[in-house]
Design an enzyme around this catalytic site. Structure first.
Site, PDB file in Angstrom:
ATOM      1  N   MET A  30     -33.662  21.491  -2.303  1.00 23.13           N
ATOM      2  CA  MET A  30     -33.536  22.468  -1.214  1.00 23.13           C
ATOM      3  C   MET A  30     -33.956  23.854  -1.724  1.00 23.13           C
ATOM      4  O   MET A  30     -33.580  24.873  -1.140  1.00 23.13           O
ATOM      5  CB  MET A  30     -32.102  22.507  -0.684  1.00 23.13           C
ATOM      6  CG  MET A  30     -31.702  21.182  -0.037  1.00 23.13           C
ATOM      7  SD  MET A  30     -30.410  21.319   1.206  1.00 23.13           S
ATOM      8  CE  MET A  30     -29.113  22.081   0.275  1.00 23.13           C
ATOM      9  N   HIS A  34     -33.379  25.965 -10.384  1.00 17.78           N
ATOM     10  CA  HIS A  34     -32.840  26.413 -11.670  1.00 17.78           C
ATOM     11  C   HIS A  34     -33.155  25.337 -12.713  1.00 17.78           C
ATOM     12  O   HIS A  34     -33.848  24.346 -12.400  1.00 17.78           O
ATOM     13  CB  HIS A  34     -31.329  26.680 -11.561  1.00 17.78           C
ATOM     14  CG  HIS A  34     -30.557  25.566 -10.936  1.00 17.78           C
ATOM     15  ND1 HIS A  34     -30.435  24.324 -11.509  1.00 17.78           N
ATOM     16  CD2 HIS A  34     -29.889  25.489  -9.752  1.00 17.78           C
ATOM     17  CE1 HIS A  34     -29.710  23.550 -10.743  1.00 17.78           C
ATOM     18  NE2 HIS A  34     -29.373  24.221  -9.649  1.00 17.78           N
ATOM     19  N   HIS A  37     -32.989  21.615 -11.826  1.00 20.45           N
ATOM     20  CA  HIS A  37     -34.139  21.025 -11.117  1.00 20.45           C
ATOM     21  C   HIS A  37     -35.306  20.802 -12.085  1.00 20.45           C
ATOM     22  O   HIS A  37     -36.023  19.803 -11.994  1.00 20.45           O
ATOM     23  CB  HIS A  37     -34.611  21.955  -9.999  1.00 20.45           C
ATOM     24  CG  HIS A  37     -33.584  22.205  -8.936  1.00 20.45           C
ATOM     25  ND1 HIS A  37     -32.893  23.386  -8.837  1.00 20.45           N
ATOM     26  CD2 HIS A  37     -33.144  21.421  -7.928  1.00 20.45           C
ATOM     27  CE1 HIS A  37     -32.062  23.325  -7.811  1.00 20.45           C
ATOM     28  NE2 HIS A  37     -32.195  22.145  -7.242  1.00 20.45           N
ATOM     29  N   GLN A  61     -27.419  18.632   6.863  1.00 18.26           N
ATOM     30  CA  GLN A  61     -26.368  18.357   5.875  1.00 18.26           C
ATOM     31  C   GLN A  61     -25.402  19.528   5.700  1.00 18.26           C
ATOM     32  O   GLN A  61     -24.555  19.500   4.819  1.00 18.26           O
ATOM     33  CB  GLN A  61     -26.974  17.918   4.543  1.00 18.26           C
ATOM     34  CG  GLN A  61     -27.728  18.988   3.774  1.00 18.26           C
ATOM     35  CD  GLN A  61     -28.451  18.405   2.557  1.00 18.26           C
ATOM     36  OE1 GLN A  61     -29.481  17.755   2.685  1.00 18.26           O
ATOM     37  NE2 GLN A  61     -27.911  18.622   1.374  1.00 18.26           N
ATOM     38  N   GLU A 148     -27.124  14.166 -11.553  1.00 16.07           N
ATOM     39  CA  GLU A 148     -25.787  13.535 -11.535  1.00 16.07           C
ATOM     40  C   GLU A 148     -24.694  14.523 -11.136  1.00 16.07           C
ATOM     41  O   GLU A 148     -23.570  14.124 -10.892  1.00 16.07           O
ATOM     42  CB  GLU A 148     -25.476  12.955 -12.923  1.00 16.07           C
ATOM     43  CG  GLU A 148     -26.246  11.686 -13.206  1.00 16.07           C
ATOM     44  CD  GLU A 148     -25.811  11.005 -14.486  1.00 16.07           C
ATOM     45  OE1 GLU A 148     -25.119  11.657 -15.307  1.00 16.07           O
ATOM     46  OE2 GLU A 148     -26.170   9.833 -14.673  1.00 16.07           O
ATOM     47  N   LYS A 149     -25.017  15.824 -11.081  1.00 16.06           N
ATOM     48  CA  LYS A 149     -23.983  16.780 -10.649  1.00 16.06           C
ATOM     49  C   LYS A 149     -23.496  16.415  -9.247  1.00 16.06           C
ATOM     50  O   LYS A 149     -22.314  16.469  -8.961  1.00 16.06           O
ATOM     51  CB  LYS A 149     -24.508  18.210 -10.670  1.00 16.06           C
ATOM     52  CG  LYS A 149     -23.379  19.218 -10.548  1.00 16.06           C
ATOM     53  CD  LYS A 149     -23.826  20.524 -10.011  1.00 16.06           C
ATOM     54  CE  LYS A 149     -24.155  20.384  -8.594  1.00 16.06           C
ATOM     55  NZ  LYS A 149     -23.932  21.276  -7.598  1.00 16.06           N
ATOM     56  N   ARG A 187     -25.443  27.333  -5.972  1.00 12.01           N
ATOM     57  CA  ARG A 187     -24.293  28.073  -5.423  1.00 12.01           C
ATOM     58  C   ARG A 187     -23.622  28.978  -6.465  1.00 12.01           C
ATOM     59  O   ARG A 187     -22.838  29.849  -6.083  1.00 12.01           O
ATOM     60  CB  ARG A 187     -23.274  27.110  -4.812  1.00 12.01           C
ATOM     61  CG  ARG A 187     -23.826  26.428  -3.567  1.00 12.01           C
ATOM     62  CD  ARG A 187     -22.753  25.842  -2.674  1.00 12.01           C
ATOM     63  NE  ARG A 187     -23.292  25.564  -1.358  1.00 12.01           N
ATOM     64  CZ  ARG A 187     -23.783  24.394  -0.959  1.00 12.01           C
ATOM     65  NH1 ARG A 187     -23.793  23.374  -1.791  1.00 12.01           N
ATOM     66  NH2 ARG A 187     -24.264  24.244   0.256  1.00 12.01           N
TER      67      ARG A 187
HETATM   68  O1  PAF Z   1     -29.464  17.751  -3.631  1.00 14.93           O
HETATM   69  C1  PAF Z   1     -30.135  18.376  -2.793  1.00 14.93           C
HETATM   70  O2  PAF Z   1     -30.727  19.402  -3.085  1.00 14.93           O
HETATM   71  C2  PAF Z   1     -30.217  17.854  -1.365  1.00 14.93           C
HETATM   72  O3  PAF Z   1     -29.016  17.298  -0.969  1.00 14.93           O
HETATM   73  C3  PAF Z   1     -31.390  16.870  -1.129  1.00 14.93           C
HETATM   74  C4  PAF Z   1     -31.237  15.608  -1.960  1.00 14.93           C
HETATM   75  C5  PAF Z   1     -32.702  17.555  -1.482  1.00 14.93           C
HETATM   76  C6  PAF Z   1     -31.441  16.449   0.334  1.00 14.93           C
HETATM   77  O4  PAF Z   1     -31.594  17.555   1.177  1.00 14.93           O
END
Ligand code: PAF
Length: 284
Positions: A30, A34, A37, A61, A148-149, A187
Protein backbone atom coordinates in the site's frame (compact mmCIF):
# COMPACT_ATOMS: atom_id res chain seq x y z
CA UNK A 1 11.39 0.40 -14.11
CA UNK A 2 8.12 0.87 -15.96
CA UNK A 3 5.17 2.39 -14.11
CA UNK A 4 1.81 1.18 -15.37
CA UNK A 5 -1.66 2.44 -14.39
CA UNK A 6 -3.95 0.66 -16.86
CA UNK A 7 -4.83 -3.05 -16.84
CA UNK A 8 -4.25 -3.48 -20.59
CA UNK A 9 -0.71 -2.10 -20.30
CA UNK A 10 -0.06 -4.31 -17.25
CA UNK A 11 -1.08 -7.45 -19.11
CA UNK A 12 1.09 -6.49 -22.10
CA UNK A 13 4.15 -5.88 -19.88
CA UNK A 14 3.72 -9.16 -17.98
CA UNK A 15 3.26 -11.05 -21.27
CA UNK A 16 6.59 -9.57 -22.45
CA UNK A 17 8.29 -10.80 -19.23
CA UNK A 18 6.89 -14.27 -19.92
CA UNK A 19 7.88 -14.39 -23.60
CA UNK A 20 11.40 -15.67 -22.84
CA UNK A 21 10.10 -18.06 -20.18
CA UNK A 22 10.89 -15.62 -17.34
CA UNK A 23 9.22 -16.06 -13.96
CA UNK A 24 7.30 -13.24 -12.28
CA UNK A 25 7.13 -12.33 -8.58
CA UNK A 26 4.55 -9.95 -7.12
CA UNK A 27 5.15 -7.78 -4.04
CA UNK A 28 1.78 -6.22 -3.15
CA UNK A 29 1.99 -3.04 -1.03
CA UNK A 30 0.00 0.00 0.00
CA UNK A 31 3.05 2.25 -0.46
CA UNK A 32 4.79 4.33 2.25
CA UNK A 33 7.61 1.88 1.69
CA UNK A 34 10.30 1.09 4.26
CA UNK A 35 13.09 -1.46 4.72
CA UNK A 36 10.49 -4.17 5.42
CA UNK A 37 9.08 -3.80 1.88
CA UNK A 38 12.61 -3.65 0.45
CA UNK A 39 13.36 -7.02 2.09
CA UNK A 40 10.34 -8.44 0.21
CA UNK A 41 11.67 -7.04 -3.08
CA UNK A 42 15.18 -8.41 -2.37
CA UNK A 43 13.75 -11.88 -1.64
CA UNK A 44 11.55 -11.64 -4.76
CA UNK A 45 14.62 -10.88 -6.88
CA UNK A 46 16.37 -13.97 -5.49
CA UNK A 47 13.40 -16.13 -6.44
CA UNK A 48 12.13 -14.80 -9.78
CA UNK A 49 13.39 -13.26 -13.02
CA UNK A 50 11.08 -10.22 -12.97
CA UNK A 51 9.72 -8.42 -9.90
CA UNK A 52 6.47 -6.47 -10.05
CA UNK A 53 5.45 -4.32 -7.06
CA UNK A 54 1.96 -2.92 -6.67
CA UNK A 55 0.98 0.18 -4.74
CA UNK A 56 -2.70 0.55 -3.99
CA UNK A 57 -4.17 2.00 -0.79
CA UNK A 58 -7.12 -0.36 -0.68
CA UNK A 59 -10.23 1.37 0.72
CA UNK A 60 -12.03 -1.95 1.27
CA UNK A 61 -9.65 -3.00 4.06
CA UNK A 62 -10.12 0.18 6.14
CA UNK A 63 -12.99 0.37 8.63
CA UNK A 64 -15.21 3.49 8.87
CA UNK A 65 -13.14 4.89 11.79
CA UNK A 66 -9.74 3.95 10.41
CA UNK A 67 -7.00 6.03 8.82
CA UNK A 68 -7.76 5.72 5.05
CA UNK A 69 -7.55 9.47 4.34
CA UNK A 70 -4.52 9.97 6.60
CA UNK A 71 -2.68 6.90 5.25
CA UNK A 72 0.67 8.15 3.88
CA UNK A 73 0.76 8.45 0.07
CA UNK A 74 4.07 9.27 -1.62
CA UNK A 75 4.16 7.43 -4.93
CA UNK A 76 7.18 9.30 -6.38
CA UNK A 77 9.48 8.44 -3.45
CA UNK A 78 8.18 4.86 -3.37
CA UNK A 79 8.75 4.46 -7.14
CA UNK A 80 12.36 5.65 -6.77
CA UNK A 81 12.96 3.13 -3.96
CA UNK A 82 11.49 0.28 -6.03
CA UNK A 83 13.54 1.22 -9.09
CA UNK A 84 16.75 1.31 -6.98
CA UNK A 85 15.88 -2.09 -5.53
CA UNK A 86 15.64 -3.62 -9.02
CA UNK A 87 11.87 -3.85 -9.55
CA UNK A 88 11.00 -4.27 -13.23
CA UNK A 89 7.49 -2.83 -13.04
CA UNK A 90 5.30 -0.80 -10.70
CA UNK A 91 1.55 -1.47 -10.93
CA UNK A 92 -0.14 1.73 -9.73
CA UNK A 93 -3.88 1.46 -10.36
CA UNK A 94 -6.43 4.01 -9.13
CA UNK A 95 -9.60 3.19 -7.21
CA UNK A 96 -11.79 3.25 -10.36
CA UNK A 97 -9.51 0.72 -12.08
CA UNK A 98 -9.65 -1.66 -9.10
CA UNK A 99 -13.30 -1.11 -8.16
CA UNK A 100 -15.23 0.14 -11.20
CA UNK A 101 -18.84 1.25 -10.75
CA UNK A 102 -21.03 -1.70 -9.83
CA UNK A 103 -18.21 -3.77 -8.28
CA UNK A 104 -20.08 -6.30 -6.12
CA UNK A 105 -17.78 -9.21 -5.27
CA UNK A 106 -16.40 -9.99 -1.84
CA UNK A 107 -13.98 -12.75 -0.87
CA UNK A 108 -14.34 -13.91 2.69
CA UNK A 109 -11.98 -16.50 4.15
CA UNK A 110 -13.75 -17.83 7.22
CA UNK A 111 -12.05 -19.37 10.27
CA UNK A 112 -8.57 -17.93 9.97
CA UNK A 113 -10.03 -14.40 9.47
CA UNK A 114 -12.38 -14.54 12.43
CA UNK A 115 -10.34 -13.87 15.60
CA UNK A 116 -7.53 -11.46 16.54
CA UNK A 117 -7.47 -8.55 14.03
CA UNK A 118 -10.52 -10.01 12.30
CA UNK A 119 -12.51 -9.50 15.51
CA UNK A 120 -11.01 -6.07 16.21
CA UNK A 121 -11.38 -4.87 12.57
CA UNK A 122 -14.58 -6.36 11.11
CA UNK A 123 -14.39 -6.73 7.31
CA UNK A 124 -10.66 -5.98 7.19
CA UNK A 125 -9.60 -9.41 5.92
CA UNK A 126 -12.44 -9.55 3.37
CA UNK A 127 -10.98 -6.34 1.95
CA UNK A 128 -7.46 -7.80 1.94
CA UNK A 129 -8.52 -11.14 0.38
CA UNK A 130 -10.61 -9.41 -2.30
CA UNK A 131 -7.87 -7.02 -3.40
CA UNK A 132 -5.14 -9.67 -3.30
CA UNK A 133 -7.29 -12.04 -5.39
CA UNK A 134 -7.76 -9.22 -7.90
CA UNK A 135 -4.02 -8.51 -8.02
CA UNK A 136 -3.34 -12.23 -8.56
CA UNK A 137 -5.83 -12.37 -11.44
CA UNK A 138 -4.55 -9.15 -12.99
CA UNK A 139 -0.92 -10.30 -13.03
CA UNK A 140 -0.85 -14.09 -12.76
CA UNK A 141 2.48 -14.15 -10.86
CA UNK A 142 4.41 -17.36 -10.13
CA UNK A 143 5.07 -16.26 -6.56
CA UNK A 144 3.88 -13.50 -4.24
CA UNK A 145 5.65 -12.27 -1.12
CA UNK A 146 4.18 -10.94 2.12
CA UNK A 147 5.75 -9.87 5.41
CA UNK A 148 5.34 -12.07 8.50
CA UNK A 149 4.63 -8.93 10.56
CA UNK A 150 1.04 -9.19 9.25
CA UNK A 151 0.96 -12.84 10.21
CA UNK A 152 -2.83 -13.23 10.15
CA UNK A 153 -2.97 -11.61 6.70
CA UNK A 154 -0.35 -14.13 5.50
CA UNK A 155 -2.41 -17.02 6.94
CA UNK A 156 -5.60 -15.68 5.28
CA UNK A 157 -3.86 -15.40 1.89
CA UNK A 158 -2.33 -18.87 2.17
CA UNK A 159 -5.79 -20.32 2.93
CA UNK A 160 -7.41 -18.43 0.04
CA UNK A 161 -4.72 -19.55 -2.42
CA UNK A 162 -5.22 -23.19 -1.39
CA UNK A 163 -9.02 -22.99 -1.40
CA UNK A 164 -9.29 -21.22 -4.78
CA UNK A 165 -6.46 -23.11 -6.54
CA UNK A 166 -4.56 -19.98 -7.50
CA UNK A 167 -1.41 -22.03 -8.13
CA UNK A 168 0.78 -19.20 -6.82
CA UNK A 169 3.56 -19.87 -4.30
CA UNK A 170 3.10 -17.65 -1.24
CA UNK A 171 6.35 -16.68 0.46
CA UNK A 172 6.38 -15.22 3.98
CA UNK A 173 9.38 -13.01 4.73
CA UNK A 174 10.69 -12.49 8.28
CA UNK A 175 9.70 -9.25 10.04
CA UNK A 176 12.27 -6.47 9.68
CA UNK A 177 12.96 -4.59 12.92
CA UNK A 178 14.51 -1.34 14.11
CA UNK A 179 17.59 -1.59 16.36
CA UNK A 180 15.43 -1.65 19.50
CA UNK A 181 13.32 -4.49 18.11
CA UNK A 182 10.21 -2.55 17.01
CA UNK A 183 8.77 -4.16 13.86
CA UNK A 184 8.99 -1.82 10.85
CA UNK A 185 5.56 -0.53 9.83
CA UNK A 186 4.24 2.39 7.81
CA UNK A 187 2.19 3.27 10.91
CA UNK A 188 5.34 3.86 13.04
CA UNK A 189 5.48 7.27 11.30
CA UNK A 190 2.42 8.31 13.37
CA UNK A 191 4.34 7.92 16.69
CA UNK A 192 5.81 10.99 18.40
CA UNK A 193 9.25 10.67 20.05
CA UNK A 194 7.86 9.65 23.43
CA UNK A 195 5.46 7.06 21.96
CA UNK A 196 8.23 5.72 19.71
CA UNK A 197 10.52 5.22 22.73
CA UNK A 198 7.74 3.47 24.67
CA UNK A 199 6.80 1.29 21.69
CA UNK A 200 9.89 -0.88 22.17
CA UNK A 201 7.96 -2.51 25.03
CA UNK A 202 5.89 -4.39 22.44
CA UNK A 203 8.70 -6.61 21.04
CA UNK A 204 10.19 -6.90 24.57
CA UNK A 205 6.92 -8.06 26.15
CA UNK A 206 6.35 -10.53 23.33
CA UNK A 207 9.95 -11.76 23.47
CA UNK A 208 9.80 -12.40 27.22
CA UNK A 209 6.44 -14.16 26.98
CA UNK A 210 7.60 -16.25 24.00
CA UNK A 211 10.73 -17.35 25.88
CA UNK A 212 8.69 -18.24 28.99
CA UNK A 213 6.12 -20.24 27.01
CA UNK A 214 8.91 -21.96 25.06
CA UNK A 215 10.46 -23.04 28.39
CA UNK A 216 7.19 -24.63 29.49
CA UNK A 217 5.74 -21.86 31.66
CA UNK A 218 1.98 -21.49 31.94
CA UNK A 219 0.75 -19.63 28.83
CA UNK A 220 -1.96 -17.59 30.58
CA UNK A 221 0.51 -16.35 33.22
CA UNK A 222 3.11 -15.40 30.59
CA UNK A 223 0.45 -13.54 28.57
CA UNK A 224 -0.86 -11.70 31.65
CA UNK A 225 2.71 -10.50 32.39
CA UNK A 226 3.09 -9.29 28.78
CA UNK A 227 -0.19 -7.34 28.97
CA UNK A 228 0.87 -5.75 32.30
CA UNK A 229 4.24 -4.79 30.80
CA UNK A 230 2.53 -3.14 27.79
CA UNK A 231 0.10 -1.22 29.98
CA UNK A 232 2.94 -0.04 32.24
CA UNK A 233 4.81 1.25 29.17
CA UNK A 234 1.77 3.35 28.14
CA UNK A 235 -0.04 1.02 25.71
CA UNK A 236 -3.81 0.95 26.00
CA UNK A 237 -6.03 -0.67 25.18
CA UNK A 238 -4.21 -3.91 24.54
CA UNK A 239 -6.51 -5.59 21.98
CA UNK A 240 -4.95 -9.01 22.42
CA UNK A 241 -1.88 -11.03 23.29
CA UNK A 242 -2.68 -14.58 22.18
CA UNK A 243 -0.98 -17.90 21.54
CA UNK A 244 -2.40 -19.45 18.36
CA UNK A 245 -1.81 -22.41 16.07
CA UNK A 246 0.56 -21.13 13.36
CA UNK A 247 -1.66 -22.33 10.50
CA UNK A 248 -5.28 -22.04 11.63
CA UNK A 249 -4.69 -19.21 14.15
CA UNK A 250 -7.04 -20.94 16.59
CA UNK A 251 -6.06 -20.14 20.20
CA UNK A 252 -4.03 -22.89 21.86
CA UNK A 253 -3.14 -23.45 25.53
CA UNK A 254 0.39 -24.71 24.80
CA UNK A 255 2.63 -25.00 21.72
CA UNK A 256 2.18 -28.71 21.06
CA UNK A 257 2.37 -27.84 17.34
CA UNK A 258 4.15 -24.85 15.77
CA UNK A 259 2.47 -21.79 17.27
CA UNK A 260 2.63 -18.02 17.07
CA UNK A 261 2.36 -15.46 19.84
CA UNK A 262 0.50 -12.46 18.43
CA UNK A 263 -0.25 -9.04 19.88
CA UNK A 264 -2.09 -5.84 18.96
CA UNK A 265 -2.14 -2.75 21.15
CA UNK A 266 -2.59 0.99 20.83
CA UNK A 267 -0.14 3.64 21.85
CA UNK A 268 -1.56 7.14 21.54
CA UNK A 269 -3.92 6.80 18.58
CA UNK A 270 -1.70 4.28 16.77
CA UNK A 271 -2.46 0.59 16.68
CA UNK A 272 0.66 -1.59 16.46
CA UNK A 273 0.83 -5.34 15.82
CA UNK A 274 3.63 -7.86 16.17
CA UNK A 275 4.13 -11.61 16.50
CA UNK A 276 6.81 -14.20 17.24
CA UNK A 277 7.27 -17.83 16.34
CA UNK A 278 7.01 -20.41 19.15
CA UNK A 279 8.52 -23.72 18.06
CA UNK A 280 6.52 -26.84 18.98
CA UNK A 281 7.51 -28.25 22.40
CA UNK A 282 9.08 -31.66 22.17
CA UNK A 283 6.87 -34.28 23.80
CA UNK A 284 8.78 -36.24 26.47
O1 PAF B 1 0.01 -5.61 3.64
C1 PAF B 1 -0.43 -4.72 2.89
O2 PAF B 1 0.24 -3.74 2.60
C2 PAF B 1 -1.84 -4.86 2.32
O3 PAF B 1 -2.69 -5.43 3.24
C3 PAF B 1 -1.89 -5.61 0.97
C4 PAF B 1 -1.43 -7.05 1.11
C5 PAF B 1 -1.02 -4.89 -0.05
C6 PAF B 1 -3.32 -5.64 0.44
O4 PAF B 1 -3.83 -4.35 0.27
Amino acid sequence: MQTVRQLKALRKAVAAFRRDGGTVALVPTMGALHAGHMALVAEARRRADHVVASIFVNPRQFGPNEDLDAYPRRAAKDAAMLADAGCALLWLPDVETMYPDGFATNISVSGVSDGLDGAARPGHFDGVATVVAKLFNQLGPDIALFGEKDFQQLAVIRRMVRDLNFGIEIVGVATQRDEDGLALSSRNAYLDAEQRAAARALPRALGEAAAAIGQGEDTAAAIARAVAMLEKAGFGPVDYVALCDAETLRPVAAPDRPARLLAAARIGGTRLIDNLEIPARKSS
